[in-house]
Design an enzyme around this catalytic site. Sequence first.
Site, PDB file in Angstrom:
ATOM      1  N   LYS A 181       0.906  -1.148  -0.118  1.00 61.64           N
ATOM      2  CA  LYS A 181       0.017  -0.150   0.013  1.00 61.64           C
ATOM      3  C   LYS A 181       0.955   1.076  -0.068  1.00 61.64           C
ATOM      4  O   LYS A 181       1.719   1.466   0.857  1.00 61.64           O
ATOM      5  CB  LYS A 181      -1.060   0.079   1.308  1.00 61.64           C
ATOM      6  CG  LYS A 181      -1.927  -1.016   1.285  1.00 61.64           C
ATOM      7  CD  LYS A 181      -3.091  -0.693   0.568  1.00 61.64           C
ATOM      8  CE  LYS A 181      -4.078  -1.697   0.673  1.00 61.64           C
ATOM      9  NZ  LYS A 181      -5.456  -1.258  -0.240  1.00 61.64           N
ATOM     10  N   ASP A 186      -0.418  -0.273  -4.385  1.00 55.23           N
ATOM     11  CA  ASP A 186      -1.751   0.279  -4.475  1.00 55.23           C
ATOM     12  C   ASP A 186      -1.745   1.788  -3.891  1.00 55.23           C
ATOM     13  O   ASP A 186      -1.471   1.962  -2.668  1.00 55.23           O
ATOM     14  CB  ASP A 186      -2.830  -0.520  -3.932  1.00 55.23           C
ATOM     15  CG  ASP A 186      -4.225  -0.083  -3.848  1.00 55.23           C
ATOM     16  OD1 ASP A 186      -4.565   0.945  -4.826  1.00 55.23           O
ATOM     17  OD2 ASP A 186      -4.792  -0.728  -3.275  1.00 55.23           O
ATOM     18  N   GLU A 211      -1.835   0.383  -8.738  1.00 55.42           N
ATOM     19  CA  GLU A 211      -3.195   0.802  -8.942  1.00 55.42           C
ATOM     20  C   GLU A 211      -3.313   1.903  -8.582  1.00 55.42           C
ATOM     21  O   GLU A 211      -3.109   2.609  -7.807  1.00 55.42           O
ATOM     22  CB  GLU A 211      -3.877  -0.445  -8.016  1.00 55.42           C
ATOM     23  CG  GLU A 211      -3.860  -1.625  -8.031  1.00 55.42           C
ATOM     24  CD  GLU A 211      -4.605  -2.366  -6.714  1.00 55.42           C
ATOM     25  OE1 GLU A 211      -5.666  -1.833  -6.433  1.00 55.42           O
ATOM     26  OE2 GLU A 211      -4.142  -3.504  -6.291  1.00 55.42           O
ATOM     27  N   ASP A 249      -8.966  -0.046 -10.377  1.00 57.39           N
ATOM     28  CA  ASP A 249      -9.420  -0.809  -9.052  1.00 57.39           C
ATOM     29  C   ASP A 249     -10.914   0.204  -8.839  1.00 57.39           C
ATOM     30  O   ASP A 249     -11.724  -0.160  -9.499  1.00 57.39           O
ATOM     31  CB  ASP A 249      -8.636  -0.581  -7.930  1.00 57.39           C
ATOM     32  CG  ASP A 249      -9.429  -1.127  -6.664  1.00 57.39           C
ATOM     33  OD1 ASP A 249     -10.524  -1.541  -6.890  1.00 57.39           O
ATOM     34  OD2 ASP A 249      -8.607  -1.096  -5.774  1.00 57.39           O
ATOM     35  N   LYS A 271     -13.045  -6.430  -7.064  1.00 60.01           N
ATOM     36  CA  LYS A 271     -13.357  -6.920  -5.698  1.00 60.01           C
ATOM     37  C   LYS A 271     -14.914  -7.045  -5.725  1.00 60.01           C
ATOM     38  O   LYS A 271     -15.741  -6.087  -5.580  1.00 60.01           O
ATOM     39  CB  LYS A 271     -13.228  -5.667  -4.818  1.00 60.01           C
ATOM     40  CG  LYS A 271     -11.765  -5.279  -4.510  1.00 60.01           C
ATOM     41  CD  LYS A 271     -11.315  -4.046  -3.812  1.00 60.01           C
ATOM     42  CE  LYS A 271      -9.639  -3.966  -3.887  1.00 60.01           C
ATOM     43  NZ  LYS A 271      -9.152  -2.547  -3.432  1.00 60.01           N
TER      44      LYS A 271
END
Length: 337
Positions: free
Chosen positions: A142, A170, A199, A222, A248
């Site tokens: 992250k 991400d 992402e 995403d 997701k």
Amino acid sequence: MTMIRKFKLYQYSIPVDSQLILRNRFLKKREGLLVQVCCDDAQGWGEIAPLPEFSQETLEQAREQALAWLEEWSASDGSAGKLPLEHLFPSVAFGLSCALAEMKGLLHEEGNYQVAPLCYGDPDELYDPLNQMQGEKVAKIKVGMYEANRDGLIADMLLEAIPDLHLRLDANRSWTPSKAQMFAKYVKPEHRARIQFLEEPCKTPAESLQFAEETGIAIAWDETVRDAEFQQNPPHFFTPQVKAIVIKPTLVGSIQRCVELIKQAHAHGIQAVISSSIESSLGLTQLARLAQQYTPNTVPGLDTLDLMDYQVIRPWPSSTLPLIDLDSEYIVPIKLD
């Protein structure tokens, strides 16, 4: 012959790692619904768990909608055709579609339990699991929570230290174009090809595409996958700089909707990565099965179980977390009128 349809609904509330931050909010517990559907002797389970700060629906709204759908489903004998899921909230559509697919034997048993280890900021956490990893070495970091130059340095350091490593990063749309460039500046050009994808680096898809063109760092969609513009015209977003879309299901919708997206991506030579919305072990094992069934050559993004204190009903194969069942204090049956 009349089919007898029944269902049960439960609500769970599990303590989670106190360090978990979702869009500037600490998440103290993960809450969701567990649904069991039965038709004659067949049964299936699903999980409905809207993710705070990310889902459009609240848990209360999801519970109300799921109950209404299940009551209509159980009252019918199937002769009037299938009850649609498309109009439901994404988390409700996904959980119900999993329960129905399990009941009908349409969700394969085999799962892809290989994970890309997830790091929230301390790269030292990654060295051990990566050195022990068999096969393709993929980790996820992250970024965007600290300074962009720090993120760039950490990514570069890991790629330098582990020559066969590929990184997924991400940023959750957290960078301005100049901050994204600052990140790239600290990743050596010879290491950039081993960033599998980053992402959503910037606040808009246009800025993210420009960043990818200027730096040669591949990107993935995403949040964009759930935007109206993407849904109206997916091929417009499948440019050479885009290497993957992250799906997701809790935020996207039914299994059928997810499979449509996977097929669209694959038709354009783009990876589809099934990813977690911090579901319980029940939901995560179903995501692993979906990943094996529809994206067998791609490591899914499911390394979130360790954020929880417990597993729910079904264990993740390699987890040592304690497993709770329906008798647990953390799971409450929802009384039906």
